[in-house]
Design a protein around this motif. Structure first.
Motif, short mmCIF file in Angstrom:
data_model
loop_
_atom_site.label_atom_id
_atom_site.label_comp_id
_atom_site.label_asym_id
_atom_site.label_seq_id
_atom_site.Cartn_x
_atom_site.Cartn_y
_atom_site.Cartn_z
N THR A 172 0.83 -1.21 0.00
CA THR A 172 0.00 0.00 0.00
C THR A 172 0.86 1.26 0.00
OG1 THR A 172 -1.79 -1.15 1.17
CG2 THR A 172 -1.77 1.26 1.28
N PHE A 173 1.86 1.28 0.89
CA PHE A 173 2.72 2.47 0.95
C PHE A 173 3.53 2.64 -0.33
CE2 PHE A 173 6.74 4.55 1.95
CZ PHE A 173 6.29 5.72 2.54
N LEU A 174 4.11 1.55 -0.83
CA LEU A 174 5.00 1.64 -1.99
C LEU A 174 4.25 2.03 -3.25
CD1 LEU A 174 7.95 1.18 -2.80
CD2 LEU A 174 7.32 -1.15 -3.46
N SER A 175 3.07 1.51 -3.47
CA SER A 175 2.33 1.82 -4.70
C SER A 175 1.97 3.30 -4.77
CB SER A 175 1.08 0.95 -4.78
OG SER A 175 0.23 1.18 -3.66
N GLY A 176 1.52 3.86 -3.65
CA GLY A 176 1.18 5.29 -3.66
C GLY A 176 2.39 6.18 -3.80
N MET A 177 3.47 5.85 -3.10
CA MET A 177 4.67 6.69 -3.14
C MET A 177 5.33 6.67 -4.51
SD MET A 177 6.37 8.86 -1.48
CE MET A 177 5.66 8.59 0.15
N VAL A 178 5.43 5.48 -5.12
CA VAL A 178 6.04 5.39 -6.45
C VAL A 178 5.20 6.13 -7.48
CG1 VAL A 178 6.59 3.79 -8.33
CG2 VAL A 178 7.27 3.25 -5.98
N THR A 179 3.88 5.98 -7.40
CA THR A 179 3.00 6.69 -8.34
C THR A 179 3.17 8.20 -8.23
OG1 THR A 179 1.37 4.90 -8.26
CG2 THR A 179 0.61 7.06 -9.02
N ALA A 180 3.13 8.71 -7.01
CA ALA A 180 3.26 10.16 -6.81
C ALA A 180 4.63 10.65 -7.25
CB ALA A 180 3.02 10.51 -5.34
N THR A 181 5.68 9.88 -6.96
CA THR A 181 7.04 10.30 -7.33
C THR A 181 7.19 10.37 -8.84
OG1 THR A 181 7.94 9.32 -5.32
CG2 THR A 181 9.48 9.77 -7.10
N VAL A 182 6.72 9.35 -9.54
CA VAL A 182 6.85 9.32 -10.99
C VAL A 182 6.06 10.47 -11.64
CG1 VAL A 182 6.32 8.00 -13.07
CG2 VAL A 182 7.35 6.86 -11.10
#
Length: 420
Positions: A172-182
């Protein structure tokens, strides 16, 4: 006029061609990189819900109608959030936030109600959160930490599987953070590209302005001197041929010097000399029948200050010859360790707005050439001196006359007074 039109057409054509060449070669591949993922790139992730759909089909989710409604509501809200986040009209409004809040409520409801595979919707909720611009940054980090912690806790509490709980929370944390960063990275690239284009346009405009000022300063003064000398030749020829020939020789010298300056300006190596401009000013004013007094005091000036003050002398004397109808002109240059001050004062009428008296204008003196008050020459010089930390003031000098005053900062030097 025909040569001017041809030259302008060639210049604009060259600018357009260069712009298309430079942008065409660099923009096409850059657009493929800077475009980034679109809204449709996030739709295949809905396949993570196939496990929940399989549970509905095989009747392992209790009430299949309620589970199907929950799955339909989640998919609809997920698509709504993603599409709104990428919509130019809605991405900066509150609509994506409201849709995300509804999606979060549905996610918690179906995960707690059905458990198992339904907890995989928390990473999808996190991914949808990463697409919403309004919460990117610090609010998104806090939200993702809270969401991932809650998802991991509920998953472990509901299914009693520690590793599954850790996987749900971490995913959950990784999917949101990677999406926002990209997405933030591609937004930054797009902003940098827009800034680069704006800087390029600004540089072109500044260069065109500089060129127009140089062209005005070069040709305006030179042509004014040529006109004054030609008038002197016409007046002197019937009664003093030798004096007329001397004026004609001056015209030839001014023309040759103008050609040299234009070549140097095109090459980009033109450097003004204050002493040269003072000599030319004396010659131009003498040819126009104006008494001239030139005084200079102070140490040698840096090349940049010499060039800028040379332009001021050129423009001020040109205005005096063309517009003022003056009989006397004084040019004072005084420099000390910190600043240099140039003053051009005449006893004429100053610049005129037209050849006749009108509201707010000044009646043109006999023989004056009409021109705009504070025309493009003085405006351009004001901008040049301001860029170098100096000032330029112009206006009436007391009850009669016109004064132009320029001040520039200079380095320290040994004072040396001279009278010219």
């Amino acid at each position: 006029m025909e040569l001017t039109r041809r030259w302008r057409g060639r210049r604009e054509g060259a600018d357009d061609g260069a712009g298309r060449h430079s942008c065409g070669a660099a923009t096409q591949p850059a657009e493929k990189v800077e475009k980034g993922p679109g809204r449709y790139a996030f739709l295949p992730w809905l396949l993570m819900g196939l496990g929940a759909f399989s549970n509905i089909i095989h009747g392992r989710s209790g009430n299949p109608w309620l589970a199907g409604a929950g799955l339909l509501a989640f998919n609809s809200l997920y698509v709504s959030v993603v599409f709104a986040a990428f919509s130019p009209r809605r991405r900066d409004t509150r609509y994506p936030l409201y849709a995300l809040a509804a999606l979060a409520a549905v996610t918690f409801a179906i995960a707690l109600g059905f458990g198992g595979e339904w907890f995989l919707f928390f990473p999808l909720l996190s991914m949808a959160s990463g697409t919403v611009r309004a919460i990117r940054g610090k609010p998104l980090g806090i939200w993702l930490i809270a969401l991932s912690g809650t998802a991991g806790f509920l998953s472990g509490w509901h299914d009693a599987t520690p590793w599954g709980s850790f996987g749900i929370g971490y995913g959950t944390f990784l999917s949101g953070m990677v999406t926002a960063t990209v997405l933030s990275l591609f937004d930054t690239i797009q902003q940098l590209r827009a800034t680069r284009q704006e800087l390029a346009r600004s540089a072109v405009e500044k260069e065109r302005l500089r060129f127009s000022r140089d062209l005005h300063d070069l040709l305006g003064h030179t042509l004014s001197v040529v006109v004054v000398k030609a008038e002197a030749v016409r007046r002197l020829a019937p009664r003093n041929l030798d004096a007329a020939l001397a004026q004609a020789a001056d015209i030839e010298a001014v023309g040759r010097q103008a050609l040299t300056e234009i070549r140097e300006a095109v090459s980009g190596y033109r450097e003004g000399s204050l002493a040269t401009e003072l000599d030319r000013a004396r010659s131009a004013l003498d040819g126009a029948g104006i008494e001239v007094v030139v005084r200079r005091a102070g140490p040698p000036l840096p090349p940049q200050a010499e060039a800028l003050l040379g332009w001021v002398v050129r423009e001020g004397v040109t205005n005096t010859v063309r517009h003022s109808g003056a009989t006397r002109c004084e040019i004072d240059v005084h420099a000390d360790g910190d600043r240099v001050r140039l003053t051009i004062t005449d006893d004429g009428h100053g610049p005129v707005s037209s050849g006749a008296s009108d509201a707010g204008g000044t009646t043109a003196p006999p023989g004056a050439v009409p021109g705009a008050v504070g025309g493009t020459g003085l405006i351009g010089l004001t901008e040049r001196l301001a860029a170098a930390g100096g000032t330029l003031r112009s206006g009436p000098d007391g009850r009669r006359g016109f004064r132009v005053t320029a001040e520039l900062p200079v380095g320290a030097g040994d004072l040396a007074d001279t009278e010219e």
